[in-house]
Design an enzyme around this catalytic site. Structure first.
Site, PDB file in Angstrom:
ATOM      1  N   LYS A  85      15.236  38.684   4.217  1.00 42.14           N
ATOM      2  CA  LYS A  85      14.057  38.172   4.925  1.00 42.14           C
ATOM      3  C   LYS A  85      13.721  36.761   4.461  1.00 42.14           C
ATOM      4  O   LYS A  85      13.585  36.517   3.269  1.00 42.14           O
ATOM      5  CB  LYS A  85      12.874  39.103   4.692  1.00 42.14           C
ATOM      6  CG  LYS A  85      13.120  40.540   5.152  1.00 42.14           C
ATOM      7  CD  LYS A  85      11.958  41.450   4.815  1.00 42.14           C
ATOM      8  CE  LYS A  85      11.786  41.620   3.324  1.00 42.14           C
ATOM      9  NZ  LYS A  85      10.795  42.660   2.970  1.00 42.14           N
ATOM     10  N   THR A 136      -1.196  38.387   5.531  1.00 40.33           N
ATOM     11  CA  THR A 136       0.175  38.893   5.538  1.00 40.33           C
ATOM     12  C   THR A 136       0.392  40.007   4.512  1.00 40.33           C
ATOM     13  O   THR A 136       1.530  40.388   4.260  1.00 40.33           O
ATOM     14  CB  THR A 136       1.162  37.745   5.270  1.00 40.33           C
ATOM     15  OG1 THR A 136       0.831  37.128   4.011  1.00 40.33           O
ATOM     16  CG2 THR A 136       1.086  36.702   6.378  1.00 40.33           C
ATOM     17  N   GLY A 195       1.145  43.308   3.141  1.00 44.79           N
ATOM     18  CA  GLY A 195       1.738  44.517   3.696  1.00 44.79           C
ATOM     19  C   GLY A 195       2.776  44.301   4.770  1.00 44.79           C
ATOM     20  O   GLY A 195       3.258  45.265   5.371  1.00 44.79           O
ATOM     21  N   THR A 196       3.169  43.055   5.025  1.00 42.04           N
ATOM     22  CA  THR A 196       4.131  42.817   6.105  1.00 42.04           C
ATOM     23  C   THR A 196       5.503  43.396   5.786  1.00 42.04           C
ATOM     24  O   THR A 196       6.189  43.893   6.684  1.00 42.04           O
ATOM     25  CB  THR A 196       4.263  41.313   6.395  1.00 42.04           C
ATOM     26  OG1 THR A 196       4.523  40.605   5.175  1.00 42.04           O
ATOM     27  CG2 THR A 196       2.996  40.772   7.033  1.00 42.04           C
ATOM     28  N   GLY A 197       5.918  43.331   4.517  1.00 42.01           N
ATOM     29  CA  GLY A 197       7.213  43.907   4.156  1.00 42.01           C
ATOM     30  C   GLY A 197       7.246  45.413   4.333  1.00 42.01           C
ATOM     31  O   GLY A 197       8.235  45.971   4.818  1.00 42.01           O
ATOM     32  N   CYS A 198       6.154  46.073   3.963  1.00 43.28           N
ATOM     33  CA  CYS A 198       6.042  47.520   4.153  1.00 43.28           C
ATOM     34  C   CYS A 198       6.104  47.862   5.639  1.00 43.28           C
ATOM     35  O   CYS A 198       6.772  48.819   6.061  1.00 43.28           O
ATOM     36  CB  CYS A 198       4.739  48.042   3.576  1.00 43.28           C
ATOM     37  SG  CYS A 198       4.467  47.685   1.829  1.00 43.28           S
TER      38      CYS A 198
END
Length: 272
Positions: free
Chosen positions: A185, A216, A218-221
């Site tokens: 990412k 942003t 929590g975007t990876g989760c």
């Protein structure tokens, strides 16, 4: 009370298990995963690895569960409602990582998407060296996809990443060494949000513009959970990633507040 006809709809839902830490602010971790999975049309289940006291500004306390209790949670889920996919987030210590790997093997769970929560956006290390090594040895061989950010891809590949070419090379190194697909990412770059997927089928770029949205958390989760949900529904890997990235990008573009209730999930955003 269920409405008439809901029983048939429930039977059609695919189940997905998230194994991660709890975020008391609701913006990341288990809470973000569950909301994402629901919005992407699957039945969400959880096995919690740690309790955290946190909000969008930082973490003030962490309490890990015991390995025995983590195993009990996974046993309870897998002996009753078998998941069609698994998302793995924060597993903070070697003993817990070993339990997760053992249960994945015991129940022969498939469509495992692992988000290596090793390095924070700030650059702070979230796992010690022993845990990172256990993660590599025990979890990577059982994952169909891992979703590292750039600092995590540097840890896994052993190389520095400064460009798109470096991202692609690092993803290829990880894919080759650990025999699993890699979505590297690029959200850490200043002007782009390009991600690269490397798998046995080749390399695919998912290009995206950086969106000026400060929320942003929590975007990876959210991204990894959406991918797991799509895999559970039978999508090929590339399509699962494409749809998940579109889901997250759409939420950020709409300026939904990811920091307050996990944004696209709390506010009901979903793909057309």
């Amino acid at each position: 009370m269920q409405q008439p006809g809901n029983e048939e709809n429930m039977k059609q839902l695919k189940a997905v298990l998230t194994i991660a830490g709890s975020d008391s602010s609701g913006g990341a971790g288990i809470q973000a995963d569950i909301k994402t999975m629901i919005m992407n049309g699957v039945y969400a289940m959880s096995a919690i690895t740690a309790l955290t006291a946190q909000n969008t500004t930082g973490v003030s306390g962490v309490q890990n569960v015991t390995p025995e209790f983590l195993g009990q949670q996974m046993d309870a889920v897998c002996t009753d409602i078998r998941p069609e996919a698994v998302k793995i987030g924060m597993v903070p210590e070697s003993r817990l990582i070993a339990v997760v790997a053992e249960k994945l093997e015991q129940y022969q769970l498939k469509n495992v998407v692992a988000d290596p929560v090793m390095v924070a956006t700030s650059g702070a290390r979230l796992m010690d060296e022993e845990a990172v090594q256990t993660w590599k040895e025990c979890l990577l061989p059982r994952a169909v996809l891992i979703t590292p950010n750039v600092p995590e891809a540097e840890v896994l590949s052993g190389m520095e990443i400064h460009s798109r070419e470096d991202m692609e090379q690092a993803a290829e190194v990880i894919c080759r060494e650990y025999s699993c697909a890699v979505l590297c990412k690029g959200g850490h770059s200043q002007d782009k949000a390009d991600d690269v997927l490397c798998s046995s089928e080749g390399t695919v770029w998912f290009n995206g513009e950086r969106i000026e949205n400060p929320n942003t958390h929590g975007t990876g989760c959210t991204l990894s959970s959406a991918i797991a949900a799509n895999l559970a529904k039978g999508m090929p890997l590339t399509k699962a990633v494409e749809n998940a990235k579109a889901y997250l990008t759409g939420a950020l573009s709409a300026m939904l507040d990811l920091g307050q209730g996990s944004g696209p999930l709390h506010h009901g955003y979903q793909l057309p």
